[in-house]
Design an enzyme around this catalytic site. Structure first.
Site, PDB file in Angstrom:
ATOM      1  N   LYS A  34      49.608 -55.948  14.090  1.00  0.00           N
ATOM      2  CA  LYS A  34      48.363 -56.395  14.716  1.00  0.00           C
ATOM      3  C   LYS A  34      47.753 -57.561  13.931  1.00  0.00           C
ATOM      4  CE  LYS A  34      44.030 -54.803  16.690  1.00  0.00           C
ATOM      5  NZ  LYS A  34      43.239 -53.644  17.107  1.00  0.00           N
ATOM      6  N   SER A  82      52.112 -67.671   0.234  1.00  0.00           N
ATOM      7  CA  SER A  82      52.734 -66.706   1.154  1.00  0.00           C
ATOM      8  C   SER A  82      53.718 -67.456   2.049  1.00  0.00           C
ATOM      9  CB  SER A  82      51.670 -65.999   1.989  1.00  0.00           C
ATOM     10  OG  SER A  82      50.922 -66.944   2.723  1.00  0.00           O
ATOM     11  N   LYS A 115      63.349 -59.304   3.049  1.00  0.00           N
ATOM     12  CA  LYS A 115      61.896 -59.391   2.873  1.00  0.00           C
ATOM     13  C   LYS A 115      61.380 -57.991   2.568  1.00  0.00           C
ATOM     14  CE  LYS A 115      57.585 -61.034   4.767  1.00  0.00           C
ATOM     15  NZ  LYS A 115      56.850 -59.863   4.268  1.00  0.00           N
ATOM     16  N   LYS A 314      60.772 -62.034  10.743  1.00  0.00           N
ATOM     17  CA  LYS A 314      60.443 -60.609  10.776  1.00  0.00           C
ATOM     18  C   LYS A 314      61.121 -59.882  11.926  1.00  0.00           C
ATOM     19  CE  LYS A 314      56.121 -60.195   8.260  1.00  0.00           C
ATOM     20  NZ  LYS A 314      54.767 -59.604   8.307  1.00  0.00           N
ATOM     21  N   CYS A 433      52.579 -34.191  50.781  1.00  0.00           N
ATOM     22  CA  CYS A 433      52.438 -35.525  50.184  1.00  0.00           C
ATOM     23  C   CYS A 433      53.833 -36.134  50.095  1.00  0.00           C
ATOM     24  CB  CYS A 433      51.807 -35.410  48.793  1.00  0.00           C
ATOM     25  SG  CYS A 433      51.749 -36.973  47.883  1.00  0.00           S
TER      26      CYS A 433
END
Length: 672
Positions: A34, A82, A115, A314, A433
């Site tokens: 996120k 980073s 990583k 990633k 139904c």
């Protein structure tokens, strides 16, 4: 444009807040996926408005966050930036092409690495001795955690080998092995302490603990992945060879570092690691690709946040972000209404996802979902895709609330709230139904039902739509002539279907009951009913009180059964089916109601001389005896063999009468 600017500023504040929680307080409130999505969304919007809004102080231009006040701050010799992230092939290809097109070198080599999902650390060595250990921090200065790092056995305190430089700055990752993480949480559970949600948080919390002894007990691991500064003049220009040199000085290096010279090679490595990661004893969340030449790295330079010569590719094949376009409502065979999210189509693990089940309305409330929201969708293996959480609320336009429907979307009948805890809504129209009828037909013909081969959902729906099947019994009136009128069904396929229909006409009572799709009546409950009533007639003429006497049936199932057999529509269908099917009892032997053990619950304990345990259970069931696996107050008798176990001790506590093997065999032999 003003709305977008305000949204950008709000998004910047949100990212700063979560970066502070993640990097400084080590207490993230949102998932990594996120957070990555928020950053990508901000980058997209900033790029769109780059001439009208200033972004100098944006989190897209900075690294990490501020340091915790408990630790002293120290600057890195060289900035510890980073990495930019990519999640899809196209974005990685853009990175690769930008490198290749901007460098006039015949052949460019890339170093591909793992990583690690841990905490980045910067180690400074003076004359071969560990001098200081500093966290990444904001990329320029971090926290001094030297005393804690000294407790990590895999971090070399004194370098070995030859040509050791006077000053050396080494970068690496501190993490916790999966096995050590499990042990830690077991220990915390034992002492009734708060558990860590994941190994990264455990590693970060342990590294930053005020008591270095705690860090030592937490069994952290260190891997080196690069060099920031080296005073050794003849240090190789190759990053890959530098890692080898660092290994010779005593630094632990991953076995998964490879030199690649093409896009395809890197992609193959990515795909290999994507599968291999499940067998590793530590967590990784992707691979890192770096230009191997240090000279080329310097010429490509960096931004204020990340190097231009490296990228983190990633893993995201199992989790993707999409947008909820609409909510549809599906009616199941038992009438339960299931909300289904219609999403912007995306591929996950090679499968195109257009719809995602929301299971029940409680799930909508739990996730606080609205139409227009961006959501994370996860698909692991062959598991049905599901929404993990909301990635971003729909802010730029008015989003629509998802309301609970009051009427069936198929037949228009008024819906009933069946369960307030999970907010289950049901259409009570039953087989009247059309949607419920079709779904029941699917189940009736499936392997769980009568197992009619060749009659799949698509063919069944066509047969209903053409008017060839209007109730369950019509299946047994089908013929080759009718079936060949259906699109894509030829003579041979029709003959095979008819053959399978004829084979299904011989059915056991329990299988027949199960195929009817009565709410909450599966194969186990159907077998219990069959063992109690033996025949369809007795079942159809029973009372609610009698249903409650059956093992495993409570008030809800008893109500469902009673309502089913007293519905005139259902009675008519059962009557028609009984005329077309040969429904046999599950009990093959002749039943004598005078049998002492008839309809009694028994449990076996010990071994038996004349029969195996499975055989003696089979014989008992044939005689209408109810066999259970554990001792409870409701058990009528315990059958005792040689060397009985704990069941006998428990049976004595409940004063359950015992019958020894010889006596038991005398009882059942009369009826065999």
């Amino acid at each position: 444009m003003k709305d977008i600017k305000n949204y950008i500023l709000k998004l910047q504040d949100e990212i700063r807040y979560h970066a502070y929680l993640y990097h400084t307080l080590n207490s993230p409130k949102i998932s990594d996926e996120k957070y990555d999505f928020l950053v990508i969304e901000l980058q997209r919007l900033e790029k769109k408005c780059k001439y009208s809004v200033r972004f100098k102080d944006s989190p897209t231009q900075s690294v990490g966050s501020e340091n915790l006040p408990e630790f002293k701050k120290f600057s890195h010799i060289t900035p510890m930036l980073s990495l930019n992230n990519v999640f899809i092939k196209n974005d990685f290809l853009k990175f690769y092409k930008k490198i290749v097109n901007n460098i006039t070198v015949e052949k460019i080599f890339f170093c591909s690495e793992l990583k690690f999902d841990g905490v980045a650390i910067n180690l400074i060595y003076i004359n071969g001795l560990l001098f200081r250990a500093v966290t990444r921090g904001n990329g320029y200065e971090g926290e001094d955690v030297t005393s804690n790092v000294n407790m990590i056995s895999s971090v070399p305190k004194k370098l070995i080998g030859i040509d050791i430089p006077e000053t050396l700055e080494v970068r690496g990752e501190i993490f916790m092995l999966k096995s050590d993480f499990k042990k830690l949480n077991v220990r915390l559970t034992k002492f009734k302490k708060k558990l860590f949600s994941n190994s990264r948080n455990a590693a970060s919390g342990s590294l930053r603990h005020k008591n270095a002894k705690v860090t030592e007990l937490r069994s952290l691991t260190f891997y080196c992945y690069g060099c920031g500064y080296c005073s050794y003049e003849n240090f190789t220009d190759s990053h890959f060879l530098r890692l080898k040199k660092l290994k010779s000085w005593g630094f632990p290096i991953s076995d998964y570092n490879f030199l690649h010279s093409s896009y395809d090679e890197i992609l193959r490595f990515y795909n290999f690691i994507q599968n291999e990661r499940y067998f590793l004893n530590f967590n990784i969340d992707g691979i890192v690709i770096k230009v191997d030449s240090i000279c080329l790295q310097k010429s490509l330079s960096t931004t204020s946040k990340a190097p231009r010569w490296a990228v983190a590719y990633k893993f995201s094949d199992k989790i993707k972000i999409t947008t909820i376009m609409n909510i549809l409502y599906q009616v199941g065979r038992t009438g339960v209404i299931t909300p289904v999210a219609q999403v912007t189509p995306i591929y996950i693990s090679g499968v195109l996802i257009k719809k995602v089940s929301l299971h029940n309305f409680n799930e909508i409330r739990r996730l606080n979902l609205n139409i227009g929201d961006s959501v994370f969708i996860k698909r692991s293996g062959d598991v049905i895709p599901h929404i993990i959480e909301v990635a971003s609320k729909c802010k730029l336009q008015r989003n629509e609330d998802i309301s609970i429907p009051k009427f069936c979307p198929e037949c228009g009948s008024k819906l009933k709230v069946d369960s307030f805890s999970n907010i289950k809504i049901r259409c009570m129209a039953g087989l009247k139904c059309l949607s419920q009828f079709k779904k029941l037909l699917h189940y009736f013909c499936s392997k769980k039902g009568l197992n009619i081969l060749g009659l799949g959902p698509k063919i069944i729906d066509k047969l209903v739509d053409l008017g060839y099947v209007s109730d369950l019994s019509d299946i047994f009136d089908l013929n080759v002539s009718l079936l060949t009128k259906v699109e894509n069904i030829g003579i041979i396929k029709s003959q095979n279907i008819i053959r399978s229909i004829n084979n299904s006409k011989n059915v056991s009572f329990s299988k027949f009951l199960c195929s009817l799709g009565i709410f909450e009546v599966g194969s186990i409950v159907a077998r219990s009913i069959s063992n109690y009533f033996f025949t369809l007639d007795k079942f159809m003429n029973s009372s609610k009180e009698e249903f409650l006497l059956i093992n495993g049936i409570g008030v809800n199932i008893a109500d469902n059964l009673y309502n089913f057999i007293n519905d005139e529509f259902n009675k008519n269908i059962i009557f028609k089916l009984s005329k077309k099917l040969n429904i046999s009892s599950d009990i093959n032997a002749i039943i004598d109601n005078n049998n002492t053990l008839f309809r009694k619950k028994i449990v076996f304990s010990g071994s038996f001389s004349n029969f195996s345990r499975s055989k003696i259970i089979e014989l008992s069931k044939k005689l209408g005896i109810i066999v259970v696996s554990s001792v409870s107050k409701s058990v009528d008798y315990i059958i005792i063999g040689k060397k009985p176990g704990r069941k006998l001790i428990k049976a004595k506590k409940f004063s359950i009468p015992g019958i020894y093997e010889k006596e038991f065999l005398n009882i059942i032999n009369v009826y065999l």
